[in-house]
Design a protein around this motif. Structure first.
Motif, PDB file in Angstrom:
ATOM      1  N   GLU A 180       0.846  -1.195   0.000  1.00  0.00           N
ATOM      2  CA  GLU A 180       0.000   0.000   0.000  1.00  0.00           C
ATOM      3  C   GLU A 180       0.881   1.245   0.000  1.00  0.00           C
ATOM      4  O   GLU A 180       1.877   1.285   0.717  1.00  0.00           O
ATOM      5  CB  GLU A 180      -0.918   0.021   1.228  1.00  0.00           C
ATOM      6  N   GLU A 181       0.499   2.221  -0.785  1.00  0.00           N
ATOM      7  CA  GLU A 181       1.327   3.418  -0.917  1.00  0.00           C
ATOM      8  C   GLU A 181       1.007   4.428   0.184  1.00  0.00           C
ATOM      9  O   GLU A 181       0.658   5.575  -0.070  1.00  0.00           O
ATOM     10  CB  GLU A 181       1.137   4.046  -2.313  1.00  0.00           C
ATOM     11  N   LEU A 218      14.104  -0.326   5.870  1.00  0.00           N
ATOM     12  CA  LEU A 218      12.848   0.422   5.713  1.00  0.00           C
ATOM     13  C   LEU A 218      13.042   1.713   4.920  1.00  0.00           C
ATOM     14  O   LEU A 218      12.107   2.193   4.274  1.00  0.00           O
ATOM     15  CB  LEU A 218      12.229   0.705   7.090  1.00  0.00           C
ATOM     16  N   LYS A 219      14.231   2.276   4.963  1.00  0.00           N
ATOM     17  CA  LYS A 219      14.492   3.480   4.157  1.00  0.00           C
ATOM     18  C   LYS A 219      14.488   3.129   2.668  1.00  0.00           C
ATOM     19  O   LYS A 219      13.907   3.842   1.852  1.00  0.00           O
ATOM     20  CB  LYS A 219      15.849   4.090   4.537  1.00  0.00           C
ATOM     21  N   ALA A 220      15.120   2.004   2.337  1.00  0.00           N
ATOM     22  CA  ALA A 220      15.167   1.588   0.930  1.00  0.00           C
ATOM     23  C   ALA A 220      13.770   1.260   0.399  1.00  0.00           C
ATOM     24  O   ALA A 220      13.503   1.360  -0.802  1.00  0.00           O
ATOM     25  CB  ALA A 220      16.089   0.377   0.763  1.00  0.00           C
ATOM     26  N   LEU A 221      12.873   0.883   1.295  1.00  0.00           N
ATOM     27  CA  LEU A 221      11.510   0.528   0.879  1.00  0.00           C
ATOM     28  C   LEU A 221      10.713   1.758   0.455  1.00  0.00           C
ATOM     29  O   LEU A 221       9.792   1.674  -0.369  1.00  0.00           O
ATOM     30  CB  LEU A 221      10.800  -0.189   2.038  1.00  0.00           C
ATOM     31  N   LYS A 252      11.038  -4.539 -10.180  1.00  0.00           N
ATOM     32  CA  LYS A 252      10.790  -4.701 -11.613  1.00  0.00           C
ATOM     33  C   LYS A 252      10.044  -3.491 -12.189  1.00  0.00           C
ATOM     34  O   LYS A 252      10.329  -3.034 -13.306  1.00  0.00           O
ATOM     35  CB  LYS A 252       9.971  -5.975 -11.835  1.00  0.00           C
ATOM     36  N   GLN A 253       9.088  -2.963 -11.408  1.00  0.00           N
ATOM     37  CA  GLN A 253       8.343  -1.785 -11.867  1.00  0.00           C
ATOM     38  C   GLN A 253       9.146  -0.494 -11.716  1.00  0.00           C
ATOM     39  O   GLN A 253       8.663   0.580 -12.065  1.00  0.00           O
ATOM     40  CB  GLN A 253       7.053  -1.612 -11.051  1.00  0.00           C
ATOM     41  N   GLY A 254      10.327  -0.593 -11.118  1.00  0.00           N
ATOM     42  CA  GLY A 254      11.144   0.599 -10.941  1.00  0.00           C
ATOM     43  C   GLY A 254      10.665   1.524  -9.831  1.00  0.00           C
ATOM     44  O   GLY A 254      11.113   2.666  -9.729  1.00  0.00           O
ATOM     45  N   LEU A 255       9.774   1.033  -8.977  1.00  0.00           N
ATOM     46  CA  LEU A 255       9.274   1.878  -7.887  1.00  0.00           C
ATOM     47  C   LEU A 255      10.329   2.044  -6.797  1.00  0.00           C
ATOM     48  O   LEU A 255      10.322   3.023  -6.059  1.00  0.00           O
ATOM     49  CB  LEU A 255       7.998   1.287  -7.302  1.00  0.00           C
ATOM     50  N   PRO A 295      15.521  -3.607  -0.722  1.00  0.00           N
ATOM     51  CA  PRO A 295      15.365  -3.410   0.728  1.00  0.00           C
ATOM     52  C   PRO A 295      15.405  -4.726   1.507  1.00  0.00           C
ATOM     53  O   PRO A 295      15.189  -4.700   2.720  1.00  0.00           O
ATOM     54  CB  PRO A 295      13.978  -2.764   0.836  1.00  0.00           C
ATOM     55  N   LEU A 296      15.624  -5.838   0.854  1.00  0.00           N
ATOM     56  CA  LEU A 296      15.527  -7.128   1.525  1.00  0.00           C
ATOM     57  C   LEU A 296      16.754  -7.969   1.191  1.00  0.00           C
ATOM     58  O   LEU A 296      16.663  -9.019   0.555  1.00  0.00           O
ATOM     59  CB  LEU A 296      14.233  -7.827   1.053  1.00  0.00           C
ATOM     60  N   PRO A 297      17.933  -7.530   1.627  1.00  0.00           N
ATOM     61  CA  PRO A 297      19.169  -8.187   1.186  1.00  0.00           C
ATOM     62  C   PRO A 297      19.387  -9.585   1.767  1.00  0.00           C
ATOM     63  O   PRO A 297      20.161 -10.344   1.214  1.00  0.00           O
ATOM     64  CB  PRO A 297      20.267  -7.229   1.666  1.00  0.00           C
ATOM     65  N   ARG A 298      18.717  -9.904   2.867  1.00  0.00           N
ATOM     66  CA  ARG A 298      18.965 -11.202   3.495  1.00  0.00           C
ATOM     67  C   ARG A 298      17.656 -11.952   3.750  1.00  0.00           C
ATOM     68  O   ARG A 298      16.594 -11.352   3.804  1.00  0.00           O
ATOM     69  CB  ARG A 298      19.706 -11.004   4.829  1.00  0.00           C
TER      70      ARG A 298
END
Lengths: 238, 238, 238, 238, 238, 238
Positions: free
Chosen positions: A44-45, A104-107, A146-149, A154-157
């Motif tokens: 959700e945005e 969370l910042k990268a999200l 994929k959508q470039g958003l 944000p989920l490296p592990r």
């Protein structure tokens, strides 16, 4: 001897069926033996009020069991008008566990809600839910990338969870219902790939642990989570 | 032309997957196209207070949707602390429909609860739920008969339900979400094998019916329910 | 023979007492025999969130029974802390019925709430409520027109409702409590002046309808609603 | 350096003021520094339904914070109409912890409820509550023994709890609010006199533990609980 | 000068319409000017748990306002899911007032519930409710006496209530809405025939009373209640 | 003879312990004999919606009892999910009483919430709460004045409350639990320094007052409140 005939350090059959439902940005049916949980990730945005305008996102979780997921029918929480303390405890645990591996910042300013609905229960529903929620979250995040958003991942592990306990005096991995209901002690471990611990909840009613017992359970948990990490990788196509 | 390319009197693919979960006395996964509902029947050896000591049983139903069964995530009723009016309306309808074909005296002083949980929604969730609940109920009743707990069959006939509506001016059978959201009128029919009507709920907001229109929808409903009756028979092995 | 001695197609005495209370923009006491309902229409210059800024209005309804409107005292919903499924079903039906004859664009961005409070119940409370709510709504709309707040009449047609059922094998019109409690089947029809059907809710527990039976009830409903339309006209001074 | 100037393994000043209120069978005001909790034990000669007739007792707990126990006022749970997930988690933890040292058979068919009400919060409210609840329970049990209502002591051992965490990279004992709000990781240990572990809840959001870190926190917890055990002994006059 | 043109010690027109609804054991529509309240008395052959087996009865009350009884529509308490503090205060007052004149032993083990539902509000709803509730209770008690279910009259005296206040500096009797909303002080008196006081609730926000002011209001209340007692007598046929 | 041996016009020992908790802008532990209430004043820089933009402040109150403040444990309102009618009545009374001495314009657009939590009850909890709430409010207002957030004192006068009743036929001051539970009549007086009455709530169940009795209680209340005013002055350092 375990009722299922498994070795002490043997997991049940684990499977992840990705894209189990069609509307969610990420979804999976996770099975730990006869325990089956539908996990969906909904993007959700918007973010909760306490985060507005801070440039950070949020990951949260909700958990429920179908009334007849269990041996005898439980009453439906929506009909009773409130969620049990157990439900709230579990959904808070799932949320914390997934946030422990999310940047969370990268999200960005968006929220991802992980719904974990148990359709069949045979012990270990919360650990299956955490492990499955990661797959749903990964699939949803892949869609955002994929959508470039978002640009940075944000989920490296990965994160996974498993229960261990002391059954008839022996430490065993991944308790099923028969073991869980008569175990002397029961612990849930949430582990992060690479070896760190996100959370430990070791609970005893009546019985108690010593330090050595706790460490033996932790070592079993590492074995289990490594198997789950491998299955998660396959499910998300890595 | 229907969005799905179906003929006006053509149902979506219908399937019943019996014994979908292992704890319930009866269970099935019913699909009407992309609408998927888990129906379970739970037998309890007690009846509600108003029936105690009367030598009769009871059949009741509960209905819910997983939060992300739909295009956008809906809030979880257990978290909000109450069931919506829509939920209550639907679960009352399911209960009445199943009771219309149950001989409560033959059932004896026990209650069967039908839980209908929508895991994916694409229109027609309540009609799929009624049709699936019959299968779950049939399987549970077969178990009671096999165990000798009851002797006469309390479920001599089948019940099924289907929605019909007027889409772009034409009566059509078994509306999917795309049709449902722009239909001029919408009716749910609960029919009993042999031709009788258990319930009609024909609703219009804005548009209205005339008598002829209502009858044309009813005729479509008969076509649809006959197909469902056949599929139900196969699912319960008859 | 009906307990009341009425002919099968005979309504109870119907009356509308307009302007029954002084604060509401429209109000009426409607009686269908001993069933008495206070209906008020309250105009508010705001619309629900989903309609904001769309240039359309909304019509909604709430329904309740005084605790001792019935033979034995029922518990007060405000004291229990929730509305029953029956209450919610009825108030949703009243709202849909009135919206089926309202031009929401012509109403403009305002909401009219129809409160239907049953002060004495003797069968048919929901149909009396719908019929009375139209009178209250008409009076409120007349006020808006007179004040020049709207120019086109958003309520060009009347709506009325009546129950019919099969009592001792015979279709009868406008069931009272004695008939309702032992009827084989029971149907509520919401009809629009000119002959169209806004809604049918034909319900059977145990008994069932065939097509011919449903049509006979519909014909009785037309007779009843025509009588109600005439009484509504008189009540609003047309 | 800790904000309070304490050494890493230094507890805050701990005090127990027994018999703090006059009606309860056991009561105490426990202080861990500026964290103050009133704990009362209430004995009732009945058990919950699931235990009736089994010859066993029950120990349960409820937890709450006064709205202004904290830096900014929180809303009152009684006014909001529900307990938060955090509250439920904590009161379940308190109950389990006290049951882990209670012989429920020796208690007989009676229930003891431990009410833990935080009147001032400065970190560690749940661990102070567990430690205080033991004192209240001990006093109540002493009363039962003195009155001859029970003969064998159902509470042969003490239980205490303390929080530890990693603050600016260093493991520290008994976090206060300043430390807690910026700690990298936070763990609550419930320990039983003699060295066993009743419960571990080690939680990390963002940061994570390794095995060695977890063990270092456990060793700090042992130091802290030994100090608490000594203070408990003094409070109950042993 | 009062807005209504009444003299300071002049009541509004008071009327009691007994037997207003047909199902209740006692019922009345009470009007204090434009304030109109339906009061019903419902007899049940059971008492609350705390009185079981004590050979005494109970009198209790519930109060509500229709949402549009007032100038602007209030939200419906049943829809909000709880009764306001004001509602609970008023219904507790009505119950106490009626119990102050009831001999609960003479009533026997039965409960009478007084439902007071305001259908139109113009100030003084609680005092009209108390005065009307007595009439409904009297009618219900007369029925019990006539049927021989009780022999001694449990209601030997009348009770009535009226509000008084200080409006523009002058003590006035029976405030209507216009006066109430701008009065400096407001007091409700519940008086028993013969001159005793059952209850005084004198409330001031901003303004305050002195002893002399309170006594002047009490004297006005006596004038008002004497008029109500006379009207009550006529309503119950004495 | 009073159970406590006090003279009819003798208060219990009264004490105010200011600054009892550290986070609140004002706090006090008030004791009327064994009745002990923690009162805190919390300042928030916002007002309720109905006051926004009007340049006025608000004072409101919440009240609760710890479950075991009383002889037998009461259930916790947060666990039951709602506040009792009694609780709501009392907190509304406390709020009105404090507002009767507050100049809301001088307070500015901010709200002060008075939390009154009874930790031990022995009769008179609401009057102790009002008297203590004034001290907490005074301390909070002093803080606002000292910080220069307000310039004119919004609290120019003191308010205090005390209960009086008729015990074994004699009017007595400041009833404790033993007296309260068997008193013939019970009245709470909220008085303002200088002699005015803010509120009277004189309630009788069974017994009743005459005018003279009411005045004698009022005179006792003046004696009691004068003692409280003196103690309040000392507590706030005046």
């Amino acid at each position: 001897m375990r009722p299922s005939g498994r070795a002490p350090d043997e997991m049940r059959a684990i499977s992840f069926e990705p894209h189990f439902t069609k509307h969610a940005e990420g979804s999976v049916l996770v099975s730990f033996g006869d325990t089956k949980v539908i996990c969906t990730a909904s993007v959700e945005e918007r973010v909760p009020p306490f985060l507005r305008g801070k440039g950070e996102g949020w990951v949260t979780a909700e958990y429920s069991m179908l009334p007849r997921a269990t041996h005898t029918r439980g009453s439906r929480e929506a009909a009773k008008g409130k969620q049990s303390g157990r439900t709230q405890e579990i959904q808070r645990l799932i949320g914390r566990s997934l946030r422990s591996v999310t940047d969370l910042k990268a999200l960005g300013e968006r929220q991802i809600t992980l719904d974990c609905d148990v359709i069949q229960a045979d012990g270990g529903t919360r650990t299956a839910a955490i492990s499955g929620a990661w797959v749903a979250l990964r699939l949803a995040v892949d869609g955002l990338l994929k959508q470039g958003l978002i640009t940075a991942d944000p989920l490296p592990r990965k994160v996974a969870a498993v229960s261990c306990g002391i059954f008839k005096g022996n430490p065993v991995l991944d308790l099923d219902y028969d073991e869980d209901s008569s175990a002397d002690a029961d612990a849930n471990f949430v582990l992060i790939e690479g070896g760190h611990i996100a959370e430990v909840q070791a609970t005893a009613e009546g019985a108690t642990y010593d330090e050595e017992g706790l460490l033996r359970l932790l070592r079993l948990a590492r074995i289990g989570c490594n198997a789950i990490f491998a299955a998660q990788d396959k499910a998300v196509g890595k």
